[in-house]
Design a protein around this motif. Structure first.
Motif, PDB file in Angstrom:
ATOM      1  N   ALA A 158       0.860  -1.182   0.000  1.00 23.34           N
ATOM      2  CA  ALA A 158       0.000   0.000   0.000  1.00 23.34           C
ATOM      3  C   ALA A 158       0.891   1.225   0.000  1.00 23.34           C
ATOM      4  N   VAL A 159       0.639   2.146  -0.902  1.00 25.84           N
ATOM      5  CA  VAL A 159       1.407   3.387  -0.996  1.00 25.84           C
ATOM      6  C   VAL A 159       0.446   4.550  -0.784  1.00 25.84           C
ATOM      7  N   GLU A 160       0.802   5.421   0.162  1.00 26.32           N
ATOM      8  CA  GLU A 160      -0.050   6.580   0.424  1.00 26.32           C
ATOM      9  C   GLU A 160       0.785   7.852   0.457  1.00 26.32           C
ATOM     10  N   ALA A 161       0.153   8.947   0.118  1.00 27.84           N
ATOM     11  CA  ALA A 161       0.811  10.248   0.219  1.00 27.84           C
ATOM     12  C   ALA A 161       0.860  10.627   1.697  1.00 27.84           C
ATOM     13  N   PHE A 162       2.059  10.702   2.247  1.00 26.93           N
ATOM     14  CA  PHE A 162       2.239  10.985   3.677  1.00 26.93           C
ATOM     15  C   PHE A 162       2.377  12.478   3.921  1.00 26.93           C
ATOM     16  N   PHE A 163       3.226  13.148   3.124  1.00 25.45           N
ATOM     17  CA  PHE A 163       3.281  14.606   3.130  1.00 25.45           C
ATOM     18  C   PHE A 163       3.656  15.086   1.739  1.00 25.45           C
ATOM     19  N   PRO A 164       2.879  16.005   1.196  1.00 26.03           N
ATOM     20  CA  PRO A 164       1.544  16.391   1.670  1.00 26.03           C
ATOM     21  C   PRO A 164       0.545  15.266   1.406  1.00 26.03           C
ATOM     22  N   THR A 165      -0.566  15.304   2.058  1.00 28.51           N
ATOM     23  CA  THR A 165      -1.549  14.232   1.902  1.00 28.51           C
ATOM     24  C   THR A 165      -2.294  14.327   0.576  1.00 28.51           C
ATOM     25  N   GLU A 166      -2.207  15.486  -0.074  1.00 26.85           N
ATOM     26  CA  GLU A 166      -2.764  15.630  -1.413  1.00 26.85           C
ATOM     27  C   GLU A 166      -1.750  15.131  -2.428  1.00 26.85           C
ATOM     28  N   VAL A 167      -2.184  14.251  -3.330  1.00 25.91           N
ATOM     29  CA  VAL A 167      -1.278  13.652  -4.313  1.00 25.91           C
ATOM     30  C   VAL A 167      -0.760  14.699  -5.290  1.00 25.91           C
ATOM     31  N   GLY A 168      -1.599  15.611  -5.715  1.00 24.33           N
ATOM     32  CA  GLY A 168      -1.184  16.656  -6.650  1.00 24.33           C
ATOM     33  C   GLY A 168      -0.752  16.087  -7.985  1.00 24.33           C
ATOM     34  N   TRP A 174       1.580  14.033  -8.676  1.00 20.27           N
ATOM     35  CA  TRP A 174       2.330  12.782  -8.562  1.00 20.27           C
ATOM     36  C   TRP A 174       1.423  11.565  -8.732  1.00 20.27           C
ATOM     37  N   SER A 175       2.021  10.500  -9.265  1.00 18.86           N
ATOM     38  CA  SER A 175       1.343   9.208  -9.350  1.00 18.86           C
ATOM     39  C   SER A 175       2.394   8.115  -9.232  1.00 18.86           C
ATOM     40  N   TRP A 176       1.941   6.905  -8.973  1.00 15.78           N
ATOM     41  CA  TRP A 176       2.889   5.801  -8.818  1.00 15.78           C
ATOM     42  C   TRP A 176       2.212   4.477  -9.134  1.00 15.78           C
ATOM     43  N   SER A 177       3.057   3.475  -9.435  1.00 12.19           N
ATOM     44  CA  SER A 177       2.574   2.119  -9.684  1.00 12.19           C
ATOM     45  C   SER A 177       3.616   1.140  -9.175  1.00 12.19           C
ATOM     46  N   TRP A 178       3.155  -0.062  -8.808  1.00 15.44           N
ATOM     47  CA  TRP A 178       4.014  -1.056  -8.159  1.00 15.44           C
ATOM     48  C   TRP A 178       4.164  -2.280  -9.056  1.00 15.44           C
ATOM     49  N   ASP A 179       5.407  -2.677  -9.273  1.00 15.23           N
ATOM     50  CA  ASP A 179       5.734  -3.909  -9.991  1.00 15.23           C
ATOM     51  C   ASP A 179       6.231  -4.911  -8.952  1.00 15.23           C
ATOM     52  N   ARG A 180       5.328  -5.761  -8.463  1.00 20.69           N
ATOM     53  CA  ARG A 180       5.690  -6.671  -7.369  1.00 20.69           C
ATOM     54  C   ARG A 180       6.721  -7.698  -7.805  1.00 20.69           C
ATOM     55  N   SER A 181       6.723  -8.100  -9.079  1.00 20.63           N
ATOM     56  CA  SER A 181       7.667  -9.118  -9.541  1.00 20.63           C
ATOM     57  C   SER A 181       9.092  -8.594  -9.593  1.00 20.63           C
ATOM     58  N   GLY A 190       9.989  -5.808  -7.590  1.00 19.87           N
ATOM     59  CA  GLY A 190      10.237  -5.030  -6.379  1.00 19.87           C
ATOM     60  C   GLY A 190      10.520  -3.580  -6.699  1.00 19.87           C
ATOM     61  N   ALA A 191       9.782  -3.034  -7.699  1.00 17.82           N
ATOM     62  CA  ALA A 191      10.064  -1.690  -8.207  1.00 17.82           C
ATOM     63  C   ALA A 191       8.828  -0.804  -8.095  1.00 17.82           C
ATOM     64  N   LEU A 192       9.020   0.362  -7.502  1.00 16.24           N
ATOM     65  CA  LEU A 192       7.959   1.364  -7.411  1.00 16.24           C
ATOM     66  C   LEU A 192       8.257   2.455  -8.430  1.00 16.24           C
ATOM     67  N   HIS A 193       7.381   2.597  -9.416  1.00 16.03           N
ATOM     68  CA  HIS A 193       7.549   3.615 -10.457  1.00 16.03           C
ATOM     69  C   HIS A 193       6.799   4.878 -10.023  1.00 16.03           C
ATOM     70  N   VAL A 194       7.502   6.004  -9.946  1.00 14.91           N
ATOM     71  CA  VAL A 194       6.890   7.267  -9.537  1.00 14.91           C
ATOM     72  C   VAL A 194       7.005   8.276 -10.669  1.00 14.91           C
ATOM     73  N   THR A 195       5.973   9.094 -10.807  1.00 18.01           N
ATOM     74  CA  THR A 195       5.913  10.078 -11.897  1.00 18.01           C
ATOM     75  C   THR A 195       5.369  11.387 -11.360  1.00 18.01           C
ATOM     76  N   THR A 196       5.913  12.492 -11.856  1.00 17.53           N
ATOM     77  CA  THR A 196       5.345  13.812 -11.579  1.00 17.53           C
ATOM     78  C   THR A 196       5.280  14.590 -12.877  1.00 17.53           C
ATOM     79  N   THR A 197       4.215  15.331 -13.057  1.00 20.82           N
ATOM     80  CA  THR A 197       4.015  16.045 -14.321  1.00 20.82           C
ATOM     81  C   THR A 197       4.369  17.521 -14.245  1.00 20.82           C
ATOM     82  N   THR A 198       4.774  18.013 -13.079  1.00 22.47           N
ATOM     83  CA  THR A 198       5.116  19.424 -12.968  1.00 22.47           C
ATOM     84  C   THR A 198       6.487  19.701 -13.563  1.00 22.47           C
ATOM     85  N   ASP A 199       6.680  20.908 -14.067  1.00 22.93           N
ATOM     86  CA  ASP A 199       7.992  21.310 -14.581  1.00 22.93           C
ATOM     87  C   ASP A 199       8.907  21.813 -13.470  1.00 22.93           C
TER      88      ASP A 199
END
Length: 707
Positions: free
Chosen positions: A665-675, A677-684, A686-695
């Motif tokens: 389980a992945v949650e936004a801890f600070f700030p609690t608003e995701v804004g 950012w997004s993420w996805s988990w590849d369990r096979s 052990g990789a967490l892919h994180v993305t942000t669209t801001t410049d």
């Protein structure tokens, strides 16, 4: 003590096992240093490989053969012979002492090893006793050639070195590189009759800034991540780590000051003993990061933790990007209110409180300025207490400005001097903590600040580096500095005994004295003076490689008018560690103040069990110019992970091997608003892919838990 003379000594502590060779015709050497109960690697080395003498020492008239800049191949080191060893245990600590001697020269050495039941590590040093008359000029605290065999590799070509450069506002610049790239040249030994090359990798510092150029922590690891060894030298003065090749393979030598590098020597006579600077060595069956992580528990074990240190307060300091050394009652009162409203528990008045104007070369008396505080500084410190916070003050106790009246009233031998001339550096004279007048002066200052102004926190700075030391009394400058450094520790112990509730921050132009002689005693470490939050991210991410996360004082200095992403970025720097809050919070809008309070609340949650968490680096050890950075604090299957994107690609992949093959389980801890950012988990993988669209540069703290 065994009834018969051993040829091998095996010492088993709860978390670590060491084995030593003790031949009749040679000195004691380390054969293996591994986690307890771990299987020995398959043999890949010739017999005798790795038998680097445990103790290396040189003295006037007793050098090396062959001669070189290296501190191995010492004549005395080769002539030492095993005499005895003793094992003991007390209060969670296990101790081994190995005694060797050269009876012809009248030299005895005791190699001391301490292992705590909580750490896969040892703390070690060397004690040298001389019966006749000998001037020592280098004494190893520890030396080993065991890591090749323990790693199961036959050549230094397979080894990596993790080490960090350090400088003012550019701290903790880690690199991981092959030993060959780092400086061990391949000289073609076969063409030279397989003689040992004389190249070395030398890491070290000079003067009183123990981390002025290099962090006193590093690690060696096999390139397959099967074994690693990390170390830290625990001295608040000069030190040296040396890595090289020898006739058996390779060696690591750790030492405090030497004559060659630091103008250190000491004359011993008639049974006198010299004790070297201690060092801690940790091992792991994993990468360099794993061995550095193993040092975390060792640091916790060696701390002189007092009841007052169990509190981990959020501290507001008025300096960074705020008052910048120009406090007044008028400027402080609204900041005090804003800091209290944000949730700070301590408020530190930083530099400038003791001077009407320019103060750099006039410091020393540490009396409050009436121009800055017309009603007295007690008015400000009392107001801090009415707002529910503990007051603190900045102090630079080890210097006297050249314009200060104390420069003429204190005796000459209370200061560092060379050749009878008092040292003058950067507009300051340097106090010698061995002198009773110095101790009396500084004790009086601390007692007055605590008792008259209710100070409960001292930011202890040291902005003036001593140079080689002081030769007062005919000592080598390095020995004068060594005695001063140890006297400083003794003085700090006395201060804390008299004022058990007083917290002291370790600062020296940021992190120029980031060592565990100081940090075993002090509450908090300033990690930098860096004023750019984007640059600070790599410092904050790297700090737990060298210091405990619960001691890593990372500035978080949001400002009114920052964009949401910029403000969040500045605050994320402080969440995983010890938030050192600053900024003009009083000028912020209600929305901006809410963001700061949210960060403080998140940080307080981290603090509830920070002393039980281990650092992880899901993107590897942070590099100074890395576009993406990540630091995690892990406890079993739960981790807080700060992720910074400074520039470049809009996504990164974090490695979380401890969650491999499992759902998380992945949650936004600070700030609690995701804004953005997004993420996805590849369990096979052990990789967490994180993305942000801001410049913009952007950062988030995530909480990751195995479900």
């Amino acid at each position: 003590m065994p009834a018969t003379r051993p040829t091998e000594i095996i010492w088993r502590a709860p978390r670590i096992t060491l084995s030593f060779a003790a031949p009749t015709d040679g000195p004691v050497s380390v054969l293996s240093l591994r986690p307890a109960d771990s299987p020995a690697p398959a043999p890949v080395l010739a017999p005798g490989h790795g038998e680097q003498p445990l103790v290396e020492l040189t003295a006037f008239g007793h050098g090396r053969f062959p001669g070189s800049f290296r501190h191995v191949d010492t004549i005395i080191g080769r002539t030492l012979r095993y005499v005895s060893h003793q094992e003991s245990a007390r209060a969670g600590w296990h101790e081994l002492r190995i005694l060797q001697e050269d009876p012809a020269l009248g030299v005895r050495t005791s190699s001391v090893f301490e292992a705590h039941e909580s750490a896969t590590a040892v703390r070690t040093w060397t004690e040298v006793t001389v019966d006749s008359d000998l001037t020592l000029d280098a004494v190893s605290s520890f030396a080993t050639g065991s890591f090749l065999a323990d790693a199961g590799v036959a050549s230094v070509d397979r080894l990596l070195l993790a080490h960090a450069d350090n400088d003012w506002i550019a701290e903790s610049r880690w690199r991981v590189e092959p030993l060959r790239t780092a400086g061990l040249a391949d000289v073609g030994r076969a063409a030279h009759h397989h003689q040992a090359p004389r190249t070395r990798i030398s890491l070290g510092n000079r003067g009183s800034w123990s981390s002025g150029e290099k962090v006193p922590t590093a690690a060696i690891a096999a390139d397959d991540s099967g074994y690693s060894l990390a170390w830290q030298i625990e001295h608040n003065g000069p030190w040296l780590s040396e890595i090289g090749e020898n006739g058996h393979g390779a060696y690591l030598l750790l030492t405090g000051p030497t004559d060659q590098e630091h103008q250190w020597s000491v004359r011993l006579r008639d049974g006198e003993t010299f004790v070297s600077a201690p060092a801690s060595v940790a091992v792991a069956l994993g990468s360099a990061e794993d061995a550095l992580r193993a040092l975390t528990q060792q640091r916790r074990a060696i701390r002189h933790r007092r009841p007052a240190d169990n509190a981990l307060p959020v501290i507001f300091n008025d300096y960074m990007n705020t008052l910048m050394g120009d406090p007044t009652t008028e400027k402080l009162l609204p900041l005090i209110d804003a800091a209290a409203d944000a949730g700070a528990e301590y408020f530190c008045i930083d530099a400038g409180w003791y001077a009407d104007g320019h103060w750099w070369d006039g410091v020393g008396a540490w009396e409050p300025s009436l121009r800055r505080f017309p009603g007295g500084i007690a008015e400000a410190t009392a107001y801090i207490r009415t707002r529910g916070m503990v007051p603190g003050l900045w102090l630079e106790p080890e210097v006297i400005g050249v314009r200060s009246p104390l420069a003429t009233t204190l005796p000459d031998d209370a200061f560092f001097s060379r050749g009878g001339v008092r040292i003058r550096e950067h507009g300051r004279h340097l106090l010698d903590l061995r002198h009773p007048a110095t101790r009396a002066h500084l004790d009086g200052v601390i007692d007055r600040l605590v008792e008259e102004y209710g100070v409960g926190f001292i930011k202890m700075d040291e902005n003036t580096m001593t140079g080689p030391g002081t030769d007062l009394g005919g000592l080598a400058p390095g020995q004068g500095l060594l005695e001063h450094a140890r006297a400083l520790l003794d003085w700090l112990d006395g201060v804390q005994a008299r004022h058990p509730a007083l917290l002291i921050e370790n600062c020296a132009s940021g992190a120029m004295r980031m060592d565990y002689a100081m940090l075993s005693r002090l509450h908090l470490q300033s990690t930098s003076d860096q004023q750019d939050p984007v640059a600070y991210a790599s410092i904050a991410a790297a700090a737990p490689a060298a210091i405990l996360p619960e001691q890593a004082g990372n500035w978080a200095y949001p400002q009114a008018g920052m964009s949401d992403e910029a403000r969040t970025f500045a605050l994320v720097n402080g969440v995983l560690g010890r938030m050192y809050l600053s900024g003009y919070l009083n000028r912020m809008s209600a929305l901006e103040r809410t963001s700061v309070r949210e960060a403080v609340t998140a940080h307080r949650t981290v603090l509830t069990d920070i002393r039980e968490r281990q650092p992880i680096w899901p993107l590897g050890l942070p590099g100074w110019s890395d576009e993406w950075l990540a630091l995690g604090l892990q406890r079993q299957d739960d981790a807080y992970v700060s992720v910074w994107r400074r520039s470049g690609a809009d996504s990164a992949t974090l490695s979380l091997p401890w969650a491999l093959g499992r759902d998380i389980a992945v949650e936004a801890f600070f700030p609690t608003e995701v804004g953005t950012w997004s993420w996805s988990w590849d369990r096979s993988a052990g990789a967490l892919h994180v993305t942000t669209t801001t410049d913009e540069p952007s950062a988030r703290v995530l909480r990751v838990r195995v479900e």
